[in-house]
Design a protein around this motif. Structure first.
Motif, mmCIF file in Angstrom:
data_model
loop_
_atom_site.group_PDB
_atom_site.id
_atom_site.type_symbol
_atom_site.label_atom_id
_atom_site.label_comp_id
_atom_site.label_asym_id
_atom_site.label_seq_id
_atom_site.Cartn_x
_atom_site.Cartn_y
_atom_site.Cartn_z
ATOM 1 N N SER A 523 -0.515 -8.819 3.914
ATOM 2 C CA SER A 523 -0.894 -10.488 3.997
ATOM 3 C C SER A 523 -2.556 -10.776 3.943
ATOM 4 O O SER A 523 -2.965 -9.397 4.422
ATOM 5 N N THR A 524 -3.410 -11.255 3.339
ATOM 6 C CA THR A 524 -4.608 -11.999 2.859
ATOM 7 C C THR A 524 -5.533 -11.398 4.271
ATOM 8 O O THR A 524 -6.013 -10.389 4.214
ATOM 9 N N PRO A 525 -4.782 -11.860 5.435
ATOM 10 C CA PRO A 525 -5.531 -11.570 6.495
ATOM 11 C C PRO A 525 -5.733 -10.424 7.045
ATOM 12 O O PRO A 525 -6.599 -10.222 7.992
ATOM 13 N N THR A 526 -5.160 -9.286 7.075
ATOM 14 C CA THR A 526 -5.086 -7.842 7.452
ATOM 15 C C THR A 526 -5.883 -7.327 5.978
ATOM 16 O O THR A 526 -6.784 -6.642 6.925
ATOM 17 N N ILE A 527 -6.142 -7.583 4.881
ATOM 18 C CA ILE A 527 -6.734 -6.938 3.895
ATOM 19 C C ILE A 527 -8.316 -6.646 4.558
ATOM 20 O O ILE A 527 -8.912 -5.949 5.167
ATOM 21 N N PRO A 528 -9.069 -8.014 5.214
ATOM 22 C CA PRO A 528 -10.365 -7.819 5.518
ATOM 23 C C PRO A 528 -10.437 -6.031 6.397
ATOM 24 O O PRO A 528 -11.478 -5.586 6.818
ATOM 25 N N ILE A 529 -9.376 -6.784 7.304
ATOM 26 C CA ILE A 529 -9.118 -5.283 8.420
ATOM 27 C C ILE A 529 -9.331 -4.335 7.820
ATOM 28 O O ILE A 529 -9.842 -2.725 8.322
ATOM 29 N N LEU A 530 -8.152 -3.995 6.830
ATOM 30 C CA LEU A 530 -7.973 -2.685 6.368
ATOM 31 C C LEU A 530 -9.629 -1.689 5.530
ATOM 32 O O LEU A 530 -10.206 -0.969 5.567
ATOM 33 N N LEU A 531 -10.597 -3.142 5.088
ATOM 34 C CA LEU A 531 -11.325 -3.002 4.501
ATOM 35 C C LEU A 531 -12.445 -2.456 5.319
ATOM 36 O O LEU A 531 -13.494 -1.442 5.210
ATOM 37 N N SER A 532 -13.291 -2.677 6.635
ATOM 38 C CA SER A 532 -13.591 -2.367 7.821
ATOM 39 C C SER A 532 -13.722 -1.278 8.111
ATOM 40 O O SER A 532 -14.486 -0.335 8.297
ATOM 41 N N THR A 533 -11.517 -0.725 7.915
ATOM 42 C CA THR A 533 -11.443 0.520 8.002
ATOM 43 C C THR A 533 -12.167 1.555 7.481
ATOM 44 O O THR A 533 -12.151 2.657 7.184
ATOM 45 N N TYR A 534 -11.385 1.195 5.684
ATOM 46 C CA TYR A 534 -12.625 2.376 4.867
ATOM 47 C C TYR A 534 -13.781 2.649 5.448
ATOM 48 O O TYR A 534 -14.376 3.525 5.081
ATOM 49 N N ALA A 535 -14.664 1.424 5.703
ATOM 50 C CA ALA A 535 -16.319 1.365 5.249
ATOM 51 C C ALA A 535 -16.186 2.607 6.405
ATOM 52 O O ALA A 535 -17.015 3.435 7.090
ATOM 53 N N LYS A 536 -15.432 2.196 7.541
ATOM 54 C CA LYS A 536 -15.518 3.222 8.820
ATOM 55 C C LYS A 536 -15.106 4.412 8.587
ATOM 56 O O LYS A 536 -15.700 5.139 9.588
ATOM 57 N N LEU A 537 -14.054 4.612 7.886
ATOM 58 C CA LEU A 537 -13.555 5.709 7.641
ATOM 59 C C LEU A 537 -15.085 6.303 6.888
ATOM 60 O O LEU A 537 -14.980 8.043 7.051
ATOM 61 N N LEU A 538 -15.697 6.208 5.906
ATOM 62 C CA LEU A 538 -16.680 6.414 4.801
ATOM 63 C C LEU A 538 -18.152 6.781 6.235
ATOM 64 O O LEU A 538 -18.352 8.201 6.207
ATOM 65 N N MET A 539 -17.969 6.066 6.939
ATOM 66 C CA MET A 539 -19.237 6.313 7.738
ATOM 67 C C MET A 539 -18.821 7.306 8.482
ATOM 68 O O MET A 539 -19.526 8.206 8.970
ATOM 69 N N HIS A 540 -18.292 7.638 9.323
ATOM 70 C CA HIS A 540 -17.565 9.222 10.175
ATOM 71 C C HIS A 540 -17.318 9.959 9.447
ATOM 72 O O HIS A 540 -17.629 11.667 9.905
ATOM 73 N N THR A 541 -17.078 9.896 7.795
ATOM 74 C CA THR A 541 -17.480 11.370 7.615
ATOM 75 C C THR A 541 -18.591 12.272 7.128
ATOM 76 O O THR A 541 -19.558 11.475 6.269
ATOM 77 N N GLN A 542 -19.029 13.380 7.288
ATOM 78 C CA GLN A 542 -19.859 13.516 7.892
ATOM 79 C C GLN A 542 -20.373 14.992 7.650
ATOM 80 O O GLN A 542 -19.207 15.801 7.993
ATOM 81 N N PRO A 543 -20.441 16.424 6.470
ATOM 82 C CA PRO A 543 -20.845 15.037 5.541
ATOM 83 C C PRO A 543 -20.632 14.685 4.521
ATOM 84 O O PRO A 543 -19.377 14.865 4.964
ATOM 85 N N ARG A 544 -20.927 14.155 3.719
ATOM 86 C CA ARG A 544 -20.355 13.220 2.898
ATOM 87 C C ARG A 544 -19.596 13.572 1.932
ATOM 88 O O ARG A 544 -19.373 14.916 1.848
ATOM 89 N N ASP A 545 -17.979 12.640 2.058
ATOM 90 C CA ASP A 545 -16.901 13.153 0.911
ATOM 91 C C ASP A 545 -17.378 12.164 -0.245
ATOM 92 O O ASP A 545 -16.624 11.801 -0.744
ATOM 93 N N PRO A 546 -17.850 13.213 -1.504
ATOM 94 C CA PRO A 546 -18.204 11.972 -2.760
ATOM 95 C C PRO A 546 -16.567 11.546 -3.134
ATOM 96 O O PRO A 546 -16.616 10.689 -3.731
ATOM 97 N N GLU A 547 -15.990 12.430 -3.233
ATOM 98 C CA GLU A 547 -14.811 11.817 -2.980
ATOM 99 C C GLU A 547 -13.926 10.893 -2.955
ATOM 100 O O GLU A 547 -13.365 10.160 -3.690
ATOM 101 N N LEU A 548 -13.941 10.938 -1.620
ATOM 102 C CA LEU A 548 -13.789 9.557 -0.546
ATOM 103 C C LEU A 548 -14.312 8.475 -1.068
ATOM 104 O O LEU A 548 -13.901 7.442 -0.927
ATOM 105 N N GLU A 549 -15.362 8.596 -1.148
ATOM 106 C CA GLU A 549 -16.154 7.890 -1.299
ATOM 107 C C GLU A 549 -16.072 7.253 -3.024
ATOM 108 O O GLU A 549 -16.463 5.519 -3.239
ATOM 109 N N LYS A 550 -15.655 8.089 -3.409
ATOM 110 C CA LYS A 550 -15.408 7.694 -4.999
ATOM 111 C C LYS A 550 -14.413 6.451 -4.204
ATOM 112 O O LYS A 550 -14.233 4.746 -5.490
ATOM 113 N N LYS A 551 -13.039 6.405 -3.907
ATOM 114 C CA LYS A 551 -12.295 6.424 -4.057
ATOM 115 C C LYS A 551 -12.280 4.392 -3.438
ATOM 116 O O LYS A 551 -11.752 3.447 -3.278
#
Lengths: 1010, 176
Positions: A523-551
């Motif tokens: 439901s809607t209240p959970t989506i923001p949490i997921l978005l934050s998680t995606y952002a964090k996952l992205l941030m933790h991926t070093q070196p950058r993973d263009p594939e993931l970034e795109k998704k």
């Protein structure tokens, strides 16, 4: 009633209706009829009015709304003849309640009937007031009713009604009865021979003593007399025995009243009471006749609670425990229920855990009883008897039961399991397991508080993070998982998913994939949490993973135009930020630790007791000041963390601070001075471990906390236990230690007063303001505040007013000047009076060493010359400290910064070492530079070597000891940062080490070279 | 303290409802509905106590009737359970062998008895005899008044009759 044919006919008609519809038609017809008649006053004889009003009551009883005719019912009260008057009174008391305005119309008539000479009318009026009288009645009628109750010319019939009528008025307005004159009258009333009057008067007494037992202490021996008369002498008329038992209800009432008196001092009264109680305890047998059995057990159970209350001799108490033990295993459901219930009550007042534990398996059987009432009692008892030794078993039972429990119990069950898991977790990974299982099994019933709490724990405990992450990952493999599980796993994996990176199936993109699968189902209240998680996952991926970034970018893009503002904002901001590199890393850095908070869950679990008279057990708990204080302090022996002592302050804070867990838009800029949420989130961090941690640490392998803890605990003792009759809210020691690290907060709180503190520090001067807030509706008198200063501080407290008016706050400034370095603490000796209770406390004032420090960051050019200039003892001291709580380096750096010793990064070539500097101010030393170096051992975090230097030997020593205390004390929620004023001389072990000792230590020489 | 007393049959029809705490009408209906649902399906082998919101309902079933009292959670359960039985004994005595129909057609009497038994949510009188005696006292009082009223009515009829008679006599006299 011969003349009520119309009514009987109507009732028959209704009974003959074939269905609900026909009934409704008939009722509507009748109501129409009544309405017309009421409109036409002329044809309305008193008889007809009476008949209609009865019909109205009948219709009302059938469940139909009767929204007219109240006026007619009330007007019948003033009819001159008995039959009409009677109907008026009865129907009015059924149709109206105390909040109806119509009732005000009747006050005068009612009063006239009460003071009139017609006994029947008196009875009717007293009954009405007793059943629905409100405050208006209490104000105008109480004296008249009192007069009737003590009148010698009234029949018992009137007097017993007067007693209960007065009880009602007293409940509506306790000021209706003036204690001064009434206590004696009440005592006399208890000599009454008529058992009807006596029963009613005893009910009145129970309410009176629950409010103020001192004023009615002369009634105590009378209650014992009543009991003797009934239970021993059986001196009652035949008609007042019930299946051969002399009025069981009166016996119960008398014993109930006795439970409101804290003790029985008079030895002969005590003796005779115990004789009676002994007789009841021993002489109650199980008999065939159900009614007799119930009645005798009603008396027995009341006697049990009285014995428990009186804390009787050991022998009698063990009799009680034995009886209860027997009851919880009988087949008869009522008795078993009461056995469980009374055992729970017993736990609240006495220490019988060990005996009760013997019955654990029996109680668990009751948890599986088909009757929900018994299951609830069993659950309560298990909850109450749980401690570290049996927590695992009990919580596992609860979890098992959760799958089969009916919906009405699941929420309570999961809350209780969560609390027990938190309070008594033998290790934290078990706690995480329990909560995740809870969410898995009963997600719908797991409130947000519960998952907030687990996130809080994981955030604050580094060791737990990889474990929690892998557990969360496991649950994601399940086919259908509860949304709450999605939230927790998303949060945890966002923060700590990178710790798993090397495990199969846990790379950032895999985590993203599996989480993203869940997105369409949430439901809607959970989506923001997921978005934050995606952002964090992205941030933790070093070196950058263009594939993931795109998704991920695709997802952000998709939600950029989402209708939900929160989602939209996060999507836009994360999208932009994720292109910013370094700034992105900063913003999405790991969430800081949560400041220690009382669990909001525990608060939630407190049952709201809504009872007419205050419950005796609660009062009793409040009457034990010494216990309350001891319990509020940590108890290393029993291992139980502070029991349910809930600070009023910020009960929801834990939930609030974490309610936006995954880095919302509001904390994109962590420096933004948003007053509330952020200061909570970013306030003094890493200082205080959460309570659950504290409790487990006590049993951890380090085990070093015992000693400092005792110091912290004993520093605050009530001024004379007998005078202190209030329950302190929160833990004084913890409050003090929190205030050592911040400049404003609550120093002390009890139900009547809150003492807040606000401080400003400049050099060696400090200005504190004490805020004394009266929380009660009565004035606090004889307020006294005395400062007991240590030798090194000059303190000046502005006089505190003698009286604090109700709900008022007074401020009292306190000037502090630091003369020389010392770790001693100033004590505030504080006392006040509320009514007759004298309350006092000795409180440590958070004017401690670190308050006179000024943070200072040095460069290597500045640091090293100074460091070398300090040649060795006594200006530069070194010590190897063992038993340190294992802290990661950044955490330790945080800790230092929090007490204003600034870490200078990059000065020490060894990454495992910390170098710090600060300035100390006092009158004798002036501004004095202090330097410190901490060398840690990555292989063993429980020990480190510390070197402290400054231009003043005392300062060096005191600062070193101070830092040591901080490092060792943390596990206890930093309870023993500063030794108490009660024990000012530093322990002899803490003498500066001799140079010889230093020379033996190669590390010391190394450090000297640096 | 007793919060309310309910007397309901198995179908949930309320036969008596007495509230000692101020509740709104809608709330009362809700309470009656909920209490009925709570007690009606309970096994006879279960306890006579059920938790209800922040209180406790003590109930007992007699044939098709449920007597429920709602009390504080700290109150003595068994004492209230027997209080129900005492009330039933009183009703039984008063109606000599009480059945549901007695209570339906004489609901107003049941209210009267209850007012002599319980007041302000507390027990007022525990002697069966005292209550029965009081009830007959009240009935006499009512009857007495009714009889007076009836006598008055007869007198009026007789007077009117006499008056008519006198008129006839007068008329007759006139014609004579």
């Amino acid at each position: 009633m011969t003349g009520m044919r119309g009514l009987s006919v109507f009732i028959s008609d209704i009974r003959n209706c074939q269905n609900k519809e026909a009934e409704r038609l008939r009722v509507d017809k009748e109501l129409g009829n009544i309405r017309t008649c009421f409109k036409n006053e002329k044809v309305l004889t008193p008889y007809k009015k009476k008949k209609y009003v009865w019909k109205m009551l009948y219709i009302h009883m059938l469940g139909y709304d009767v929204d007219f005719g109240h006026m007619e019912a009330v007007s019948l009260i003033s009819a001159p003849k008995y039959p009409e008057k009677q109907v008026g009174y009865i129907v009015t008391s059924c149709l109206l309640n105390e909040n109806h305005d119509f009732l005000k119309l009747a006050i005068n008539t009612v009063r006239n009937d009460i003071i009139g000479r017609n006994e029947t009318f008196q009875c009717l009026a007293l009954t009405l007031v007793g059943n629905i009288g409100g405050r208006d009645f209490a104000e105008s009628l109480a004296p008249d009713v009192q007069r009737l109750l003590i009148s010698s010319s009234c029949r018992p019939l009137v007097r017993k009604k007067a007693a209960l009528c007065l009880l009602r008025l007293f409940r509506k307005n306790p000021d209706a009865i003036n204690v001064d004159g009434w206590a004696d009258r009440m005592t006399q009333l208890l000599d009454e021979r008529d058992l009807g009057v006596l029963t009613s008067s005893t009910s009145l007494l129970v309410a009176l003593v629950s409010n103020n037992h001192e004023a009615y202490s002369s009634c105590l021996p009378k209650c014992v007399k009543i009991l003797e008369r009934l239970a021993r002498n059986q001196d009652v008329p035949q008609e007042y025995t019930y299946y051969g038992i002399p009025s069981p209800w009166l016996q119960v009432k008398a014993m109930r009243a006795l439970q409101y008196f804290p003790t029985i001092e008079d030895p002969s009264t005590r003796k005779s009471l115990f004789e009676v109680l002994q007789r009841i305890l021993m002489g109650t047998d199980v008999v065939k006749n159900v009614n007799k059995n119930n009645a005798s057990h009603a008396v027995l159970f009341e006697a049990l609670s009285l014995v428990i209350h009186l804390d009787a001799e050991k022998e009698m108490m063990s009799q009680c425990v034995a009886l209860l033990g027997k009851f919880i295993s009988v087949r008869e459901p009522n008795i078993r229920y009461l056995g469980l219930e009374n055992m729970t009550r017993m736990l609240m007042v006495t220490d019988v855990q060990d005996v009760i534990k013997k019955h654990q398996s029996q109680i668990i059987t009751s948890l599986k009883d088909p009757d929900i009432s018994i299951r609830r009692r069993a659950l309560d008892l298990l909850y109450g008897m749980c401690d570290v030794s049996n927590a695992k078993d009990i919580v596992e039972e609860l979890l098992q039961y959760l799958s089969t429990a009916e919906f009405s119990m699941r929420e309570e069950l999961s809350l209780k399991a969560a609390i027990l898991a938190e309070k008594f977790a033998p290790d934290l990974s078990w706690y995480v397991d329990v909560i995740l299982q809870l969410i898995d099994k009963a997600g719908d019933f797991v409130s947000d508080d519960i998952w907030f709490r687990v996130v809080q724990f994981v955030t604050n405990n580094e060791d737990l993070q990889p474990y929690a992450a892998s557990k969360a990952r496991e649950y994601l493999d399940k086919i259908a998982i509860h949304e709450t599980m999605v939230k927790v796993s998303a949060y945890i994996l966002g923060e700590y998913g990178h710790l798993l990176a090397r495990q199969p199936g846990c790379s950032a993109s895999e985590l993203f994939n599996i989480l993203h699968e869940k997105l369409p189902t949430v439901s809607t209240p959970t989506i923001p949490i997921l978005l934050s998680t995606y952002a964090k996952l992205l941030m933790h991926t070093q070196p950058r993973d263009p594939e993931l970034e795109k998704k991920v970018w695709a997802v952000f893009k998709k939600y950029e135009s989402c209708i939900d503002v929160e989602i939209q904002q996060r999507a836009v901001e994360y999208f932009e930020l994720s292109k910013k590199g370094a700034a992105f890393m900063d913003v999405l850095a790991e969430m800081p630790k949560f400041p220690e908070r009382q669990s909001s869950l525990i608060k939630k679990a407190e049952v709201v007791e809504d009872t007419a008279d205050q419950s005796a057990i609660k009062l009793r708990a409040q009457q034990q000041p010494s216990n309350a204080l001891v319990l509020a302090d940590p108890q290393p022996v029993s291992g139980a963390p502070p029991p349910l002592k809930i600070p009023n302050q910020e009960p929801q804070a834990a939930a609030r601070s974490i309610s936006q867990p995954n880095g919302t838009s509001s904390n994109i800029d962590p420096q933004a001075p948003s007053p509330d949420l952020l200061s909570d989130l970013l306030g003094p961090l890493a200082i205080e471990a959460p309570p659950g941690v504290a409790s487990t640490e006590q049993h951890g392998p380090t085990g070093t906390e015992g000693v400092p803890d005792e110091v912290g605990g004993s520093a605050i003792v009530p001024v004379g236990e007998q005078t202190n009759s209030v329950e302190v809210i929160g833990n004084i020691a913890e409050r003090f230690h929190a205030l050592c690290l911040k400049d404003s907060g609550v120093l002390y709180e009890d139900p009547y007063i809150q003492i807040g503190i606000k401080a400003e520090w400049r050099g060696h001067h400090g200005r504190l303001v004490l805020f004394l807030g009266n929380k009660s509706t009565n004035p606090l008198t004889s307020v006294q505040a005395l400062i007991l200063p240590p030798a090194h501080l000059k303190l000046e407290l502005s006089p505190v007013p003698d009286t604090i008016p109700p709900r008022a706050q007074v401020q009292s400034p306190l000037e502090v000047m630091n003369i020389r370095p010392s770790r001693d603490v100033a004590v505030l000796d504080f006392s006040y009076k509320l009514n007759t209770i004298l309350v006092g406390a000795k409180l440590r004032i958070p004017a401690v060493l670190n308050k006179f420090l000024q943070p200072l960051q040095l460069t290597s050019e500045e640091f090293f010359p100074q460091w070398r200039a300090l040649s060795g003892p006594p200006l530069k001291l070194q010590e190897v400290v063992r038993g340190v709580r294992p802290l990661a380096l950044p955490e330790m750096a945080n800790l230092f910064n929090s007490f204003r010793v600034t870490i200078c990064p990059g000065l020490d070539p060894n990454p495992n070492n910390l170098v710090a500097s600060t300035t100390f101010y006092s009158e004798s030393t002036g501004a004095m530079l202090c330097l410190a170096r901490i060398e840690t051992d990555p292989a063993d975090r429980t020990q480190l070597r510390m070197t402290v230097g400054s231009g003043d030997p005392t300062l060096t020593f005191e600062l070193k000891e101070f830092i040591k205390e901080q490092l060792i004390a943390i596990p206890m929620g930093s309870r023993a940062l500063v030794p108490a004023a009660a024990a000012p001389p530093p322990p002899p072990v803490a003498q500066p080490p001799s140079p010889a000792a230093l020379a033996d230590d190669p590390g010391a020489m190394l450090a000297g070279l640096l | 303290m007793i919060r309310f007393i309910l007397l309901q049959n198995r179908q949930g029809k309320t036969r008596l409802a007495k509230y000692y705490v101020p509740l709104e009408e809608s709330e009362k209906h809700k309470v009656e509905y909920e209490v009925h649902r709570l007690v009606v399906n309970r096994d006879a082998k279960f306890t006579n106590f059920v938790e209800f919101r922040t209180h406790k309902v003590i109930y007992r079933r007699y044939a098709g009737l449920f007597f429920s009292v709602c009390v504080d959670i700290t109150d003595n359960e068994l004492a209230y359970l027997e209080c129900i039985h005492l009330f039933v004994e009183i009703l039984d005595h008063f109606f000599s062998n009480v059945c549901e129909l007695d209570l339906v057609f004489n609901f107003h009497k049941v209210y009267l008895i209850l007012d002599e038994f319980i007041l302000a949510g507390e027990l007022q009188e525990t002697s069966k005899r005292a209550i029965i005696e009081r009830m007959s006292e009240l009935e006499k009082l009512e009857d007495l008044l009714l009889r007076c009223f009836a006598e008055f009515k007869t007198t009026m009829v007789m007077l009117r009759f006499v008056k008519g008679y006198v008129e006839i006599i007068i008329l007759n006299l006139f014609y004579l």
